[in-house]
Design a protein around this motif. Structure first.
Motif, PDB file in Angstrom:
ATOM      1  N   MET A   1      12.323   3.780  -8.989  1.00  0.00           N
ATOM      2  CA  MET A   1      11.098   3.577  -9.768  1.00  0.00           C
ATOM      3  C   MET A   1      11.289   3.987 -11.223  1.00  0.00           C
ATOM      4  SD  MET A   1       7.900   4.754  -7.345  1.00  0.00           S
ATOM      5  CE  MET A   1       8.416   6.446  -7.206  1.00  0.00           C
ATOM      6  N   SER A   2      12.169   4.939 -11.439  1.00  0.00           N
ATOM      7  CA  SER A   2      12.357   5.453 -12.797  1.00  0.00           C
ATOM      8  C   SER A   2      13.411   4.673 -13.579  1.00  0.00           C
ATOM      9  CB  SER A   2      12.755   6.930 -12.740  1.00  0.00           C
ATOM     10  OG  SER A   2      14.042   7.069 -12.159  1.00  0.00           O
ATOM     11  N   ARG A   3      14.013   3.676 -12.963  1.00  0.00           N
ATOM     12  CA  ARG A   3      15.053   2.885 -13.612  1.00  0.00           C
ATOM     13  C   ARG A   3      14.535   1.494 -13.962  1.00  0.00           C
ATOM     14  NH1 ARG A   3      16.988   7.310 -13.771  1.00  0.00           N
ATOM     15  NH2 ARG A   3      18.779   8.049 -12.630  1.00  0.00           N
TER      16      ARG A   3
ATOM     17  N   PRO B   1       8.026  -2.003  -9.198  1.00  0.00           N
ATOM     18  CA  PRO B   1       7.317  -0.800  -9.645  1.00  0.00           C
ATOM     19  C   PRO B   1       6.525  -1.033 -10.934  1.00  0.00           C
ATOM     20  CG  PRO B   1       9.561  -0.242  -9.056  1.00  0.00           C
ATOM     21  CD  PRO B   1       9.446  -1.734  -9.024  1.00  0.00           C
ATOM     22  N   ARG B   2       7.063  -1.862 -11.816  1.00  0.00           N
ATOM     23  CA  ARG B   2       6.347  -2.162 -13.057  1.00  0.00           C
ATOM     24  C   ARG B   2       5.029  -2.881 -12.759  1.00  0.00           C
ATOM     25  NH1 ARG B   2       9.976  -5.180 -16.848  1.00  0.00           N
ATOM     26  NH2 ARG B   2      11.123  -3.262 -16.562  1.00  0.00           N
ATOM     27  N   LEU B   3       5.037  -3.808 -11.817  1.00  0.00           N
ATOM     28  CA  LEU B   3       3.820  -4.515 -11.417  1.00  0.00           C
ATOM     29  C   LEU B   3       2.794  -3.543 -10.839  1.00  0.00           C
ATOM     30  CD1 LEU B   3       2.197  -7.141 -10.675  1.00  0.00           C
ATOM     31  CD2 LEU B   3       3.404  -7.048  -8.485  1.00  0.00           C
ATOM     32  N   ILE B   4       3.232  -2.711  -9.911  1.00  0.00           N
ATOM     33  CA  ILE B   4       2.328  -1.754  -9.272  1.00  0.00           C
ATOM     34  C   ILE B   4       1.766  -0.789 -10.316  1.00  0.00           C
ATOM     35  CG2 ILE B   4       2.123   0.058  -7.517  1.00  0.00           C
ATOM     36  CD1 ILE B   4       2.654  -2.815  -6.400  1.00  0.00           C
ATOM     37  N   ARG B   5       2.633  -0.312 -11.196  1.00  0.00           N
ATOM     38  CA  ARG B   5       2.210   0.611 -12.256  1.00  0.00           C
ATOM     39  C   ARG B   5       1.177  -0.032 -13.165  1.00  0.00           C
ATOM     40  NH1 ARG B   5       7.504   2.562 -12.995  1.00  0.00           N
ATOM     41  NH2 ARG B   5       7.370   4.639 -12.140  1.00  0.00           N
ATOM     42  N   SER B   6       1.458  -1.251 -13.614  1.00  0.00           N
ATOM     43  CA  SER B   6       0.544  -1.890 -14.561  1.00  0.00           C
ATOM     44  C   SER B   6      -0.824  -2.135 -13.934  1.00  0.00           C
ATOM     45  CB  SER B   6       1.135  -3.187 -15.116  1.00  0.00           C
ATOM     46  OG  SER B   6       1.279  -4.151 -14.100  1.00  0.00           O
ATOM     47  N   LEU B   7      -0.852  -2.576 -12.684  1.00  0.00           N
ATOM     48  CA  LEU B   7      -2.134  -2.780 -12.012  1.00  0.00           C
ATOM     49  C   LEU B   7      -2.862  -1.453 -11.810  1.00  0.00           C
ATOM     50  CD1 LEU B   7      -1.088  -5.389  -9.296  1.00  0.00           C
ATOM     51  CD2 LEU B   7      -2.562  -5.796 -11.274  1.00  0.00           C
TER      52      LEU B   7
ATOM     53  N   GLY C   1       0.780  -1.234   0.000  1.00  0.00           N
ATOM     54  CA  GLY C   1       0.000   0.000   0.000  1.00  0.00           C
ATOM     55  C   GLY C   1       0.814   1.288   0.000  1.00  0.00           C
ATOM     56  N   PRO C   2       1.724   1.474   0.950  1.00  0.00           N
ATOM     57  CA  PRO C   2       2.481   2.731   0.973  1.00  0.00           C
ATOM     58  C   PRO C   2       3.320   2.959  -0.286  1.00  0.00           C
ATOM     59  CG  PRO C   2       2.631   1.649   3.090  1.00  0.00           C
ATOM     60  CD  PRO C   2       1.980   0.671   2.151  1.00  0.00           C
ATOM     61  N   PHE C   3       3.880   1.893  -0.835  1.00  0.00           N
ATOM     62  CA  PHE C   3       4.666   2.061  -2.058  1.00  0.00           C
ATOM     63  C   PHE C   3       3.755   2.392  -3.234  1.00  0.00           C
ATOM     64  CE2 PHE C   3       6.653   0.625  -5.969  1.00  0.00           C
ATOM     65  CZ  PHE C   3       7.825   1.361  -5.920  1.00  0.00           C
ATOM     66  N   ALA C   4       2.611   1.731  -3.325  1.00  0.00           N
ATOM     67  CA  ALA C   4       1.667   2.027  -4.404  1.00  0.00           C
ATOM     68  C   ALA C   4       1.200   3.479  -4.306  1.00  0.00           C
ATOM     69  CB  ALA C   4       0.476   1.076  -4.345  1.00  0.00           C
ATOM     70  N   GLU C   5       0.958   3.934  -3.097  1.00  0.00           N
ATOM     71  CA  GLU C   5       0.561   5.336  -2.874  1.00  0.00           C
ATOM     72  C   GLU C   5       1.652   6.286  -3.373  1.00  0.00           C
ATOM     73  OE1 GLU C   5      -1.562   8.632  -1.555  1.00  0.00           O
ATOM     74  OE2 GLU C   5      -2.297   6.580  -1.376  1.00  0.00           O
ATOM     75  N   LEU C   6       2.893   6.026  -3.023  1.00  0.00           N
ATOM     76  CA  LEU C   6       4.018   6.864  -3.456  1.00  0.00           C
ATOM     77  C   LEU C   6       4.167   6.847  -4.972  1.00  0.00           C
ATOM     78  CD1 LEU C   6       6.571   8.581  -2.856  1.00  0.00           C
ATOM     79  CD2 LEU C   6       7.819   6.412  -2.688  1.00  0.00           C
ATOM     80  N   LEU C   7       4.116   5.664  -5.559  1.00  0.00           N
ATOM     81  CA  LEU C   7       4.295   5.548  -6.998  1.00  0.00           C
ATOM     82  C   LEU C   7       3.196   6.290  -7.757  1.00  0.00           C
ATOM     83  CD1 LEU C   7       5.554   2.662  -9.035  1.00  0.00           C
ATOM     84  CD2 LEU C   7       3.340   3.567  -9.649  1.00  0.00           C
ATOM     85  N   LEU C   8       1.957   6.096  -7.346  1.00  0.00           N
ATOM     86  CA  LEU C   8       0.844   6.755  -8.035  1.00  0.00           C
ATOM     87  C   LEU C   8       0.872   8.265  -7.824  1.00  0.00           C
ATOM     88  CD1 LEU C   8      -1.899   4.121  -7.256  1.00  0.00           C
ATOM     89  CD2 LEU C   8      -0.931   4.626  -9.501  1.00  0.00           C
ATOM     90  N   ALA C   9       1.240   8.707  -6.636  1.00  0.00           N
ATOM     91  CA  ALA C   9       1.334  10.146  -6.381  1.00  0.00           C
ATOM     92  C   ALA C   9       2.455  10.766  -7.206  1.00  0.00           C
ATOM     93  CB  ALA C   9       1.563  10.404  -4.895  1.00  0.00           C
ATOM     94  N   THR C  10       3.516  10.017  -7.430  1.00  0.00           N
ATOM     95  CA  THR C  10       4.639  10.506  -8.231  1.00  0.00           C
ATOM     96  C   THR C  10       4.279  10.529  -9.709  1.00  0.00           C
ATOM     97  OG1 THR C  10       6.234   9.669  -6.620  1.00  0.00           O
ATOM     98  CG2 THR C  10       7.064  10.101  -8.828  1.00  0.00           C
ATOM     99  N   ASP C  11       3.731   9.426 -10.202  1.00  0.00           N
ATOM    100  CA  ASP C  11       3.427   9.303 -11.633  1.00  0.00           C
ATOM    101  C   ASP C  11       2.207  10.120 -12.062  1.00  0.00           C
ATOM    102  OD1 ASP C  11       5.533   7.552 -11.767  1.00  0.00           O
ATOM    103  OD2 ASP C  11       4.333   5.808 -12.333  1.00  0.00           O
TER     104      ASP C  11
END
Length: 116
Positions: free
Chosen positions: A80-82, A91-97, A15-25
């Motif tokens: 996440m950007s690498r 990060p690719r999994l979280i992003r794709s979902l 959850g916290p990582f998905a939150e960070l990734l989505l807030a960033t992207d």
């Protein structure tokens, strides 16, 4: 009962990582929508086969620990950007979902996450 405990642990990792990734992207995605997407990502992470779930748990634990330390969020954003072997798959999994959920449910969402 033990299964519920494991699911809660996985939710606290993903959850916290998905939150960070989505807030960033997608910085303009509303907090309500982002929370809904994070919940979806957590549900899907719990549903993957056990061996894959173990990998999600291990790599997710690394990222979760990273974002918990001072300055770790900056390092996590860099990672996440690498396109790194193994660590880059998470990060690719979280992003794709997350992206699939967003554009399936709200097709009018802009690339920044704003509603059109």
């Amino acid at each position: 009962m033990a299964s519920d405990s494991r699911h809660l642990q996985l939710d606290r990792i993903v959850g916290p990582f998905a939150e960070l990734l989505l807030a960033t992207d997608l910085p303009q995605l509303s907090p309500q929508r982002r929370a809904e997407v994070v919940q979806f990502v957590q549900r899907r992470a719990r549903a993957v086969p056990s061996f894959t779930r173990f990998g999600v748990w291990m790599i997710g634990l690394f990222y979760r620990a990273l974002i918990a330390v001072p300055g770790g969020r900056t390092v996590a954003r860099l990672l996440m950007s690498r396109s790194l072997p193994v660590l880059g798959e998470y990060p690719r999994l979280i992003r794709s979902l997350g992206y699939a959920y967003i554009w399936e449910h709200w097709p009018d969402t802009s690339p920044t996450g704003a509603q059109r």
